[in-house]
Scaffold this motif. Structure first.
Motif, PDB file in Angstrom:
ATOM      1  N   HIS A 364       0.837  -1.205   0.000  1.00 45.33           N
ATOM      2  CA  HIS A 364       0.000   0.000   0.000  1.00 45.33           C
ATOM      3  C   HIS A 364       0.873   1.255   0.000  1.00 45.33           C
ATOM      4  N   ASN A 365       1.905   1.252   0.844  1.00 47.23           N
ATOM      5  CA  ASN A 365       2.759   2.434   0.952  1.00 47.23           C
ATOM      6  C   ASN A 365       3.577   2.702  -0.304  1.00 47.23           C
ATOM      7  N   ILE A 366       3.968   1.637  -0.997  1.00 47.37           N
ATOM      8  CA  ILE A 366       4.776   1.830  -2.204  1.00 47.37           C
ATOM      9  C   ILE A 366       3.911   2.280  -3.372  1.00 47.37           C
ATOM     10  N   THR A 367       2.687   1.745  -3.458  1.00 49.70           N
ATOM     11  CA  THR A 367       1.879   2.028  -4.652  1.00 49.70           C
ATOM     12  C   THR A 367       0.900   3.175  -4.456  1.00 49.70           C
ATOM     13  N   ILE A 368       0.963   3.832  -3.293  1.00 49.52           N
ATOM     14  CA  ILE A 368      -0.035   4.857  -2.994  1.00 49.52           C
ATOM     15  C   ILE A 368       0.017   6.035  -3.978  1.00 49.52           C
ATOM     16  N   THR A 369       1.203   6.279  -4.561  1.00 50.89           N
ATOM     17  CA  THR A 369       1.330   7.416  -5.477  1.00 50.89           C
ATOM     18  C   THR A 369       0.828   7.085  -6.876  1.00 50.89           C
ATOM     19  N   ILE A 370       0.585   5.804  -7.164  1.00 49.74           N
ATOM     20  CA  ILE A 370       0.252   5.439  -8.550  1.00 49.74           C
ATOM     21  C   ILE A 370      -1.080   4.713  -8.655  1.00 49.74           C
ATOM     22  N   MET A 371      -1.963   4.963  -7.692  1.00 52.25           N
ATOM     23  CA  MET A 371      -3.263   4.279  -7.749  1.00 52.25           C
ATOM     24  C   MET A 371      -4.002   4.609  -9.036  1.00 52.25           C
ATOM     25  N   ASP A 372      -3.828   5.824  -9.559  1.00 52.47           N
ATOM     26  CA  ASP A 372      -4.512   6.168 -10.811  1.00 52.47           C
ATOM     27  C   ASP A 372      -3.953   5.376 -11.994  1.00 52.47           C
TER      28      ASP A 372
ATOM     29  N   THR B 185     -10.634  -0.910  -4.882  1.00 48.20           N
ATOM     30  CA  THR B 185     -10.582   0.280  -5.730  1.00 48.20           C
ATOM     31  C   THR B 185      -9.548   1.278  -5.209  1.00 48.20           C
ATOM     32  N   ALA B 186      -9.158   2.163  -6.117  1.00 46.64           N
ATOM     33  CA  ALA B 186      -8.224   3.225  -5.745  1.00 46.64           C
ATOM     34  C   ALA B 186      -8.849   4.085  -4.653  1.00 46.64           C
ATOM     35  N   PHE B 187     -10.169   4.300  -4.777  1.00 43.63           N
ATOM     36  CA  PHE B 187     -10.860   5.109  -3.772  1.00 43.63           C
ATOM     37  C   PHE B 187     -10.720   4.490  -2.374  1.00 43.63           C
ATOM     38  N   GLY B 188     -10.955   3.179  -2.291  1.00 44.98           N
ATOM     39  CA  GLY B 188     -10.839   2.493  -1.004  1.00 44.98           C
ATOM     40  C   GLY B 188      -9.451   2.649  -0.407  1.00 44.98           C
ATOM     41  N   THR B 189      -8.441   2.504  -1.262  1.00 43.05           N
ATOM     42  CA  THR B 189      -7.064   2.659  -0.803  1.00 43.05           C
ATOM     43  C   THR B 189      -6.839   4.067  -0.257  1.00 43.05           C
ATOM     44  N   HIS B 190      -7.414   5.045  -0.960  1.00 41.65           N
ATOM     45  CA  HIS B 190      -7.242   6.428  -0.517  1.00 41.65           C
ATOM     46  C   HIS B 190      -7.953   6.674   0.814  1.00 41.65           C
ATOM     47  N   VAL B 191      -9.105   6.021   1.003  1.00 47.44           N
ATOM     48  CA  VAL B 191      -9.830   6.158   2.268  1.00 47.44           C
ATOM     49  C   VAL B 191      -8.950   5.672   3.429  1.00 47.44           C
ATOM     50  N   TYR B 192      -8.356   4.507   3.256  1.00 49.47           N
ATOM     51  CA  TYR B 192      -7.456   3.983   4.289  1.00 49.47           C
ATOM     52  C   TYR B 192      -6.266   4.926   4.505  1.00 49.47           C
ATOM     53  N   SER B 193      -5.711   5.426   3.409  1.00 52.49           N
ATOM     54  CA  SER B 193      -4.521   6.278   3.511  1.00 52.49           C
ATOM     55  C   SER B 193      -4.815   7.549   4.282  1.00 52.49           C
ATOM     56  N   VAL B 194      -5.925   8.186   3.928  1.00 55.75           N
ATOM     57  CA  VAL B 194      -6.263   9.457   4.564  1.00 55.75           C
ATOM     58  C   VAL B 194      -6.452   9.253   6.065  1.00 55.75           C
ATOM     59  N   GLY B 195      -7.106   8.137   6.429  1.00 58.24           N
ATOM     60  CA  GLY B 195      -7.300   7.862   7.846  1.00 58.24           C
ATOM     61  C   GLY B 195      -6.014   7.458   8.529  1.00 58.24           C
TER      62      GLY B 195
END
Lengths: 521, 317
Positions: A364-372, B185-195
């Protein structure tokens, strides 16, 4: 076991530690680093003892041990020749030791008088606090110290220097016999510093012993009675102020041999990646530039504005007045997202708070910048995600049992690599490394340096911010020195020396040229 | 401290957390009462938990971003009252339901905008929402319930498909959809990240404000959907309904192992949490436990469940 051999440490250690506050053979280790290694010295009543040292030399750890916030692994603390144990800050306070930290600890919405007697309201009255009596008591303290502070003013409305004086008054009114000050002048102006130094003189005359931690070299001679230099957790010099000149002290501060700890490769620079000014000098100021394959270092003291500048460049703290050119085109960077899309990446100084998403996996931490990039219609291609994560875990040799473990279970060095990996995954061209090796062990440091070489070979440009001077000098192709938010010098690798950098960084070199050498070395 | 549980069970509990609590409670209830573990009663439990689960699914996302939504109870009332007024006026259930859900989205957007871009703490924003939405519901209905015994909307609460009640079907779809959204989804990942770390997320180029806004909008829409189900079940829209729903939903999410500090949580956990509360309610009713006593017992069990979860997690770490 306390180590008793302290006779190698110059004059202070050979004196019998009878009156005053002494430490004998103090050691303290943290995972991966020995913060203090058999340190001995003493503070006498009525003198200012300055401790000098680079970041990471162990000064702050020492202060925390003396103020009861940390416990030493071994060694003794003696007060007037008798051993004392400082298990808590309260115990230190009982023993007459008060610490004043860089971040002040006044309650901003209480009055100065309330702050002065916080936790000791019983001195004023049993149940009802008469604010008149409170103010009178406060005035007594201020009069003794010759201060003109308004006891009724809100602490939060005071300037930094005045807040500092309130803290000092508080320590004094608790009849502290020893006051420890950590970088007290870091955020003060010249006039405020003069005021503070005046009060330090008053305290000295009242018989208070003062431990003064600083790396503002220009000011220490004005107040120091004795000076101890620390390096890598050891006390390397201790002596009466004036026995050594400033350059000699600097030499002892940095005097670490620079060997092949730094496997720097030099690459012929490619295209221009980034140009920018500092945000203080405006158009006239020195322009920063970065080319492909280059490591450009930013040197300066803590608070010189290096991190602040880098955060503006990246869009973390957007500054609309900052002129930034990326690959020759003028751009405005209003958010980290825009910085990211311009090909920038930042490995922040504060890894825990700004870099890691703790509780989430390495993947998660490595790919967080490239989710799009990894998702179509919002749905993540998990196969590709795993592949990317595996690629960078391999490439940077991030040691982890699997990519699904919580990132915070990794060692500092591996965490740092994961933070770097997320920007490499985004194919960043301009990589900002802010204190990339702070708090990681020697082996991990070496890996970080090799990684920097590899990035340069790939044509990326690196902005390196480091307070570890030998590292900065060895790993940078060019250097900019910052002082009070301005680029004051640019140095080529060949002309840069630690002494020269420190001179510019402490504002001395700068003042030399501006004030005809009035404060020369 | 000595181990409280035999090691096998302890391991099971720490791995499955609240699932273990659910298991123990189910076991206890079925031992205490013969009619508990029967198909009709379990279907009944599922129907009873459906409304809370639908709301809690949205709440889970919000709490994972380290937020909270106190306005859900009032929003259940507001959305169902608006929907019913439209149905009364046009005779179209579909139009009423769509409008009701859009009202939920709008209220969520109102909450979300203040949280995301005005920087007001979610507790305060949604506390204001709690009274505002309730007030509007009372104003537009004049404070009286609207009762209606005809229309397609009734099947949302009372219908069934292949023997499964429609509310349960809606709940299952919502749970599966939200689980997918959170994990795939990317959205779900972002939800976890923001929290997990808001600043690190921002510095990684995530639009933190937009993510927060979206979870409140989604939470609002799901809450309104629950309002539609409730309206169908009661054959009426009541401006006073839904009081205390926010507390049930928050308790459910926490029981499901989601951290109020953000960054951690699952939809499955929330489903389990909803069933823990549902089974407690159902079992107490079957045993004819006094309603006032039930309140006390429920609170105590929630505390114990979370304490146990903490204890096991700490031991694991």
């Amino acid at each position: 076991m306390p180590a008793q051999d302290s006779s190698t440490h110059g004059p202070s250690a050979s004196e019998p530690p009878i009156s005053g506050l002494s430490v004998l053979g103090i050691s303290k280790g943290f995972p991966g680093v020995q913060a203090l290694d058999d340190v001995s010295f003493s503070i006498h009543r009525g003198e200012v003892h300055v401790i000098l040292g680079e970041n990471g030399a162990g000064k702050s750890t020492l202060l925390k041990i003396l103020s009861g916030a940390l416990q030493p692994d071994s060694g003794q603390i003696l007060l007037d020749g008798k051993e004392i144990h400082l298990k808590t800050p309260g115990a230190a306070s009982q023993a007459g030791i008060a610490a004043i930290y860089q971040e002040l600890s006044l309650v901003p919405w209480l009055s100065v008088a309330h702050n002065l007697f916080l936790g000791r309201e019983c001195l004023i009255g049993r149940f009802f606090m008469s604010s008149k009596r409170l103010s009178e008591k406060a005035d007594e303290v201020f009069t003794t110290l010759g201060l003109s502070l308004d006891p009724k003013a809100l602490a939060g409305d005071l300037g930094m220097a005045e807040q500092q004086l309130v803290e000092i008054s508080r320590a004094f009114s608790r009849s502290a016999r020893f006051i420890l000050m950590d970088e007290p002048t870091a955020s003060l102006t010249e006039t405020e510093i003069n005021l503070l130094f005046g009060k330090i003189e008053t305290l000295k005359k009242a018989g208070v012993g003062i431990l003064y931690i600083s790396h503002r070299l220009e000011e220490i001679f004005r107040i120091a009675d004795r000076i101890t230099v620390m390096r890598d957790g050891k006390s390397v010099y201790s002596g009466v102020a004036g026995a050594l000149s400033l350059p000699e002290l600097i030499a002892r501060m940095v005097g670490r041999p620079i060997g092949n700890h730094y496997p720097k490769e030099t690459i012929t620079p490619g295209e221009l990646l980034l140009e920018a000014k500092d945000s203080v000098s405006g158009e006239k100021g020195l322009a920063f530039s970065l080319r492909q394959g280059e490591v450009v270092g930013l040197a300066g003291l803590v608070g010189a504005g290096r991190t602040e500048w880098a955060r503006k460049i990246f869009g973390a703290d957007p500054d609309p007045h900052m002129r930034i050119k990326v690959s020759g085109t003028e751009v405005s960077v209003a958010s980290p997202r825009q910085g990211r899309d311009l090909g920038m990446g930042m490995v922040p100084e504060n890894r825990k708070e700004h870099g890691l998403i703790a509780g989430r996996s390495v993947l998660h931490n490595i790919t967080i910048t490239i989710m799009d990039w990894l998702s179509r219609l919002g749905i993540v291609d998990q196969k590709r995600q795993s592949a990317v994560s595996a690629e960078y875990i391999g490439k940077l040799s991030i040691k982890c049992p699997s990519d699904s473990v919580d990132i915070s279970t990794l060692s500092g060095g591996n965490q740092q690599k994961a933070v770097l990996a997320k920007w490499l995954a985004r194919e960043g061209k301009i990589i900002i490394l802010d204190e990339p090796t702070r708090g990681i062990d020697v082996g991990a440091k070496l890996e970080m340096y090799q990684q920097m070489n590899a990035l340069c070979r790939e044509g990326k440009g690196i902005i390196l911010i480091s307070s570890d001077l030998p590292e900065l000098l060895s790993m940078s192709d060019r250097l900019y020195v910052m002082h009070e938010g301005k680029f004051v010098a640019t140095l080529d690798k060949r002309e840069a020396s630690q002494e020269k950098v420190l001179e510019y960084a402490s504002g001395l070199g700068y003042k030399n040229t501006n004030r005809n050498g009035s404060v020369g070395l | 401290m000595k181990m409280l549980l035999p090691s096998g069970l302890s391991k099971f509990m720490s791995r499955y957390g609240s699932f273990g609590v659910l298991f123990v409670i189910t076991l206890a209830m079925s031992l205490a009462n013969k009619s508990f573990l029967t198909v009709p009663n379990l279907v009944n439990v599922a129907r009873q938990v459906s409304i809370n689960t639908i709301i809690s699914a949205g709440m889970t996302f919000i709490i994972i971003t380290a937020g909270i939504d106190l306005s859900v109870g009032s929003l259940v009332a507001l959305s169902s009252c608006v929907a019913m007024i439209i149905i009364e006026a046009t005779g179209s259930s579909l139009l009423g339901i769509v409008t009701g859900i859009l009202i939920g989205g709008a209220a969520g957007a109102f909450n979300g905008a203040f949280v995301a871009w005005a920087g007001i703490p979610p507790f305060i924003v949604t506390l204001a929402g709690l009274t505002i939405y309730r007030g509007i519901a009372l104003i537009i209905t004049g404070g009286t319930p609207i009762i209606r015994f005809e229309g397609g909307f009734l099947s949302l609460g009372q219908g069934s498909l292949l023997g499964i009640p429609v509310p349960v079907i809606i709940m299952i779809i919502v749970v599966i959809f939200m689980h997918f959204l959170l994990t795939r989804t990317a959205f779900g990942t972002h939800v976890y990240s923001v929290g997990g770390n808001e600043e690190a997320s921002r510095l990684s180029g995530i639009k933190v404000g937009r993510v927060k806004f979206q979870v409140y909008v989604m939470g609002g829409m799901l809450t309104a959907l629950a309002g539609m189900v409730l309206m169908g079940r009661l054959s009426s829209a009541q401006p006073n309904t839904g009081e205390g729903f926010e507390l049930d939903a928050i308790a459910t999410v926490i029981l499901g192992g989601t951290s109020l500090m953000g960054g951690r949580g699952t939809i499955w956990g929330t489903l389990v949490g909803a069933f823990i509360i549902g089974i407690l309610n159902n079992g107490f009713n079957l045993m004819a436990v006094d309603a006032h006593f039930q309140l006390v017992a429920k609170g105590v069990i929630i505390l114990l469940a979370v304490l146990l979860d903490r204890y096991l997690k700490r031991k694991q770490a």
